[in-house]
Design a protein around this motif. Structure first.
Motif, PDB file in Angstrom:
ATOM      1  N   UNK A 254       0.822  -1.215   0.000  1.00 10.05           N
ATOM      2  CA  UNK A 254       0.000   0.000   0.000  1.00 10.05           C
ATOM      3  C   UNK A 254       0.860   1.271   0.000  1.00 10.05           C
ATOM      4  N   UNK A 255       2.157   1.122  -0.272  1.00  7.52           N
ATOM      5  CA  UNK A 255       3.068   2.266  -0.139  1.00  7.52           C
ATOM      6  C   UNK A 255       2.660   3.444  -1.013  1.00  7.52           C
ATOM      7  N   UNK A 256       2.191   3.160  -2.217  1.00 10.79           N
ATOM      8  CA  UNK A 256       1.789   4.245  -3.118  1.00 10.79           C
ATOM      9  C   UNK A 256       0.660   5.072  -2.503  1.00 10.79           C
ATOM     10  N   UNK A 257      -0.231   4.404  -1.760  1.00 14.83           N
ATOM     11  CA  UNK A 257      -1.339   5.119  -1.124  1.00 14.83           C
ATOM     12  C   UNK A 257      -0.867   5.865   0.110  1.00 14.83           C
ATOM     13  N   UNK A 258       0.091   5.288   0.811  1.00 18.20           N
ATOM     14  CA  UNK A 258       0.665   5.993   1.964  1.00 18.20           C
ATOM     15  C   UNK A 258       1.369   7.265   1.508  1.00 18.20           C
ATOM     16  N   UNK A 259       1.962   7.221   0.316  1.00 19.53           N
ATOM     17  CA  UNK A 259       2.623   8.409  -0.225  1.00 19.53           C
ATOM     18  C   UNK A 259       1.622   9.516  -0.524  1.00 19.53           C
ATOM     19  N   UNK A 260       0.342   9.123  -0.672  1.00 23.44           N
ATOM     20  CA  UNK A 260      -0.727  10.109  -0.848  1.00 23.44           C
ATOM     21  C   UNK A 260      -1.351  10.491   0.493  1.00 23.44           C
ATOM     22  N   UNK A 261      -0.623  10.144   1.570  1.00 20.77           N
ATOM     23  CA  UNK A 261      -1.018  10.487   2.948  1.00 20.77           C
ATOM     24  C   UNK A 261      -2.278   9.764   3.418  1.00 20.77           C
ATOM     25  N   UNK A 262      -2.517   8.561   2.880  1.00 22.36           N
ATOM     26  CA  UNK A 262      -3.672   7.794   3.345  1.00 22.36           C
ATOM     27  C   UNK A 262      -3.254   6.790   4.408  1.00 22.36           C
ATOM     28  N   UNK A 263      -3.936   6.828   5.557  1.00 14.36           N
ATOM     29  CA  UNK A 263      -3.619   5.853   6.610  1.00 14.36           C
ATOM     30  C   UNK A 263      -4.032   4.450   6.193  1.00 14.36           C
ATOM     31  N   UNK A 264      -3.175   3.488   6.469  1.00 12.99           N
ATOM     32  CA  UNK A 264      -3.411   2.096   6.103  1.00 12.99           C
ATOM     33  C   UNK A 264      -3.505   1.236   7.357  1.00 12.99           C
ATOM     34  N   UNK A 265      -4.568   0.447   7.439  1.00 10.10           N
ATOM     35  CA  UNK A 265      -4.690  -0.546   8.515  1.00 10.10           C
ATOM     36  C   UNK A 265      -3.884  -1.769   8.082  1.00 10.10           C
ATOM     37  N   UNK A 266      -2.911  -2.170   8.891  1.00 12.31           N
ATOM     38  CA  UNK A 266      -2.014  -3.262   8.515  1.00 12.31           C
ATOM     39  C   UNK A 266      -2.802  -4.508   8.118  1.00 12.31           C
ATOM     40  N   UNK A 267      -2.475  -5.071   6.955  1.00 13.25           N
ATOM     41  CA  UNK A 267      -3.226  -6.240   6.487  1.00 13.25           C
ATOM     42  C   UNK A 267      -2.830  -7.526   7.209  1.00 13.25           C
ATOM     43  N   UNK A 268      -3.823  -8.353   7.440  1.00 18.63           N
ATOM     44  CA  UNK A 268      -3.612  -9.695   7.977  1.00 18.63           C
ATOM     45  C   UNK A 268      -4.564 -10.629   7.235  1.00 18.63           C
ATOM     46  N   UNK A 269      -4.299 -11.933   7.227  1.00 19.95           N
ATOM     47  CA  UNK A 269      -5.195 -12.844   6.507  1.00 19.95           C
ATOM     48  C   UNK A 269      -6.576 -12.920   7.135  1.00 19.95           C
ATOM     49  N   UNK A 270      -7.571 -13.090   6.303  1.00 16.54           N
ATOM     50  CA  UNK A 270      -8.929 -13.410   6.724  1.00 16.54           C
ATOM     51  C   UNK A 270      -9.352 -14.613   5.884  1.00 16.54           C
TER      52      UNK A 270
END
Length: 406
Positions: free
Chosen positions: A170-186
């Motif tokens: 999700x780094x490209x989205x973080x570069x747009x200053x968007x907070x990311x909830x760390x992914x885990x398997x579901x």
């Protein structure tokens, strides 16, 4: 004419592209791979579980361990009924199975793919394959979409890149200053490498109840014993609701299994006592009760430390108590998980607090929209993840193509 770039050629990407183009925008899909709709192709064993017959939105939102409250407003704009109508209006006949899952009557995911492709072509959407987007730069009045081969200027951007197993995705989205909830398997199965239960691989139960010991997390439904532990809808749904809890426990936990979900502990005990009184000279191990599979019953009798030659008249209250516990509260030690690589579903993604559920527009960067599994939304197995993709894709496409913004 508005120019809209869509990053990702999956279910949500195609659906948002169709509805953006239908409103008069020029739409281009950028897909990193050489094929589009790959997850649609393999989903449901190649049948594509399009949606679920959960027609009341109040019931529908409860099928999402993460994102249900967010989707409550979204489903008012595009519901399960809308999904069914959309596909049937385009010649795809659908059928509802006993458990509520909805598939094309052809039992082929290609029917869904063909409908989406036809509509994309009809609306004049351009699809660029093997075009991974390396960066999205904000510019005055729009965005520059960068790939290895070109720079594309867009007025609006819809991001439908799906889930990623690691936050780095999700780094490209973080570069747009968007907070990311760390992914885990579901949606994963439970491994139990040291359990004797694995010797019963292939046995299935129509309705078992599972509870994660030390939590309030529980679910019931069909259960399958496998060579590595347990699987089936009950396990997959419990894994979805317990995804973060299990992750914190490093996938080491005890699962309490009630092999017959509809019976209380007292009802099980009463039935055992009545059978003992009615059939005192029958051997316990060779006469399964509760319609349990023979091999499973034998395993439960062994686990209760009742020998093979014992008749009902030979056992005491303590042994009946042990057998009752094996039926009502069998303890399975879970140590690890198995995910479905082809149909990988993640909990995590773009933080929903940063997205408007009525437009799918970013609250942080105007004119950027999100749809599908890139959001921190995931549903249980049964067509719910696709329904979220159709709904968020529809809203993102319609919203992004509007020339006036409030």
């Amino acid at each position: 004419m508005l120019k809209i770039a869509i990053v990702g050629g999956g279910a949500a990407g195609f659906f948002s592209a169709i509805h953006a183009a239908a409103s008069g925008a020029q739409v281009v899909i950028f897909e990193k791979g050489s094929k589009v709709l790959t997850k649609v192709k393999i989903s449901g064993g190649g049948r594509c579980n399009v949606t679920h017959a959960a027609f009341e939105n109040s019931h529908l939102v409860k099928q999402y361990p993460r994102g249900g409250r967010f989707l409550k407003k979204s489903f008012q704009q595009f519901s399960v009924k809308d999904t069914i109508a959309w596909y049937e209006d385009r010649g795809v006949q659908l059928k509802t199975e006993e458990d509520g899952r909805i598939f094309p009557t052809s039992d082929l995911s290609q029917s869904i793919i063909d409908a989406l492709r036809r509509e994309v072509n009809k609306q004049g959407v351009e699809v660029k394959l093997s075009s991974p987007v390396t960066n999205i730069e904000r510019m005055e009045g729009g965005f520059c979409i960068k790939t290895k081969n070109e720079h594309f200027l867009a007025d609006r951007v819809i991001i439908t890149t799906g889930g990623h197993p690691k936050k780095e995705g999700f780094r490209m989205l973080e570069n747009l200053n968007h907070p990311i909830v760390s992914p885990i398997p579901s949606l994963f199965t439970f491994n139990s490498p040291k359990s004797d239960l694995r010797k019963l691989a292939g046995i299935s139960l129509p309705n078992a109840h599972l509870k994660l010991e030390g939590s309030k997390l529980a679910y019931q439904g069909p259960l399958l014993i496998t060579h590595w532990g347990v699987s089936g809808p009950a396990v997959l749904k419990l894994s979805a609701f317990g995804a973060r809890w299990l992750n914190e426990k490093e996938y080491k936990a005890n699962v309490q299994i009630r092999w017959v979900a509809d019976l209380t502990e007292n009802e099980i005990r009463q039935h055992l006592l009545e059978y003992k009184n009615g059939h005192p000279k029958k051997k316990i191990k060779t006469n399964p009760l509760f319609e349990l599979p023979k091999r499973l019953w034998e395993h439960l009798v062994d686990s209760a430390e009742i020998t093979a030659e014992k008749m009902w008249m030979d056992i005491n209250k303590k042994q009946i108590n042990k057998l009752e516990q094996q039926i009502f509260c069998y303890i399975l030690h879970v140590d690890g998980k198995t995910t479905f690589k082809e149909e990988f579903v993640t909990a995590g993604g773009v933080d929903l607090k940063s997205v408007n559920p009525q437009t799918m527009e970013s609250k942080l960067v105007p004119h950027i929209y999100f749809a599908g599994e890139v959001l921190d939304i995931d549903g249980i197995t049964g067509g719910f993840n696709f329904q979220a993709a159709w709904t968020t894709g529809y809203i993102a496409g319609v919203s992004a193509s509007k020339k006036e913004f409030k």
